[in-house]
Design an enzyme around this catalytic site. Structure first.
Site, PDB file in Angstrom:
ATOM      1  N   ASP A 127      -4.569  -3.933  -3.854  1.00  0.00           N
ATOM      2  CA  ASP A 127      -4.220  -5.053  -2.977  1.00  0.00           C
ATOM      3  C   ASP A 127      -5.484  -5.674  -2.384  1.00  0.00           C
ATOM      4  O   ASP A 127      -6.302  -4.994  -1.767  1.00  0.00           O
ATOM      5  CB  ASP A 127      -3.304  -4.592  -1.846  1.00  0.00           C
ATOM      6  CG  ASP A 127      -1.922  -4.206  -2.342  1.00  0.00           C
ATOM      7  OD1 ASP A 127      -1.292  -5.022  -3.040  1.00  0.00           O
ATOM      8  OD2 ASP A 127      -1.475  -3.084  -2.038  1.00  0.00           O
ATOM      9  N   ASP A 143      -9.850  -0.941  -6.167  1.00  0.00           N
ATOM     10  CA  ASP A 143      -8.727  -1.019  -5.242  1.00  0.00           C
ATOM     11  C   ASP A 143      -7.721  -2.004  -5.845  1.00  0.00           C
ATOM     12  O   ASP A 143      -8.059  -2.761  -6.764  1.00  0.00           O
ATOM     13  CB  ASP A 143      -9.228  -1.503  -3.882  1.00  0.00           C
ATOM     14  CG  ASP A 143      -8.109  -1.879  -2.946  1.00  0.00           C
ATOM     15  OD1 ASP A 143      -7.266  -1.009  -2.674  1.00  0.00           O
ATOM     16  OD2 ASP A 143      -8.065  -3.043  -2.517  1.00  0.00           O
TER      17      ASP A 143
END
Length: 215
Positions: free
Chosen positions: A12, A10
């Site tokens: 953020d 991922d």
């Protein structure tokens, strides 16, 4: 698990320390448009979702036109302060380069838009580190596992040869839907109690701990 050949991150809250900036940008957008300002915890909870879905959850009583304006104002605030208020977590660059030196394949599965991800990849100089990146506006929003399926198809790797690393319940739920091994990080947007139900192999408290868990 055996050392994974494909490591999917991922963005953020996992590689980039941007959760606080996302929260502030969402709240500033609400102020701009005289909408009820969502609580910081509520903003953190939607990090990882595609932006239209996130805004719909945060502003359920707004009509479509207002939600589109909120999206635009959020994007303006985020871009305006992104270089000052967001940066890679300490150790993230070193981790990625160490994995590349081991001939691992690296990928990104993110709730960001393609424009948004390309912008931060350019800012950080990391575009060439990843064999493929997938965004919510060119796939399906987490926790739908479509992004992961597309990454697997592109790389030719099996589910058991990959691992998903993320800071939100959406990241881990996405991987769990495919029975893909998954690792949670506690330093991002979601609290540990939200990650545990999705049965990660481990939850780490710092980027530096990821290296040992991927060896």
């Amino acid at each position: 698990m055996p050392s994974p050949e494909l490591i999917i991150f991922d963005w953020d809250g996992t590689l980039m320390d941007s959760a606080a900036h996302i929260v502030d940008s969402l709240q500033q957008a609400a102020v701009d448009l005289l909408q009820p300002v969502p609580a910081a915890d509520d903003c953190r909870h939607i990090i990882g979702l595609a932006l239209p879905i996130a805004i719909q959850q945060l502003f359920p009583h707004a009509d479509d036109d207002v939600r589109e304006l909120l999206r635009q104002r959020y994007a303006w605030h985020y871009v305006a302060g992104s270089e000052e208020k967001s940066g890679l977590f300490p150790g993230a660059l070193e981790l990625l380069e160490s994995l590349l030196n081991q001939n691992r394949l690296l990928a990104v599965a993110t709730g960001k838009t393609r424009i948004g991800l390309d912008r931060v990849l350019a800012q950080t100089g990391l575009a060439d580190h990843f064999v493929i990146t997938r965004c919510a506006d060119e796939s399906a929003s987490k926790p739908d596992p479509l992004m992961l399926s597309q990454i697997l198809a592109h790389t030719g790797k099996r589910i058991d040869q990959a691992v998903m690393i993320g800071d939100t319940s959406y990241d881990l739920a996405m991987a769990k839907a495919l029975a893909m091994p998954r690792i949670g990080v506690s330093y991002g947007a979601h609290a540990v109690e939200l990650l545990l139900p999705h049965e990660p192999l481990v939850i780490v408290d710092h980027v530096s701990e990821l290296y040992n868990n991927l060896s």
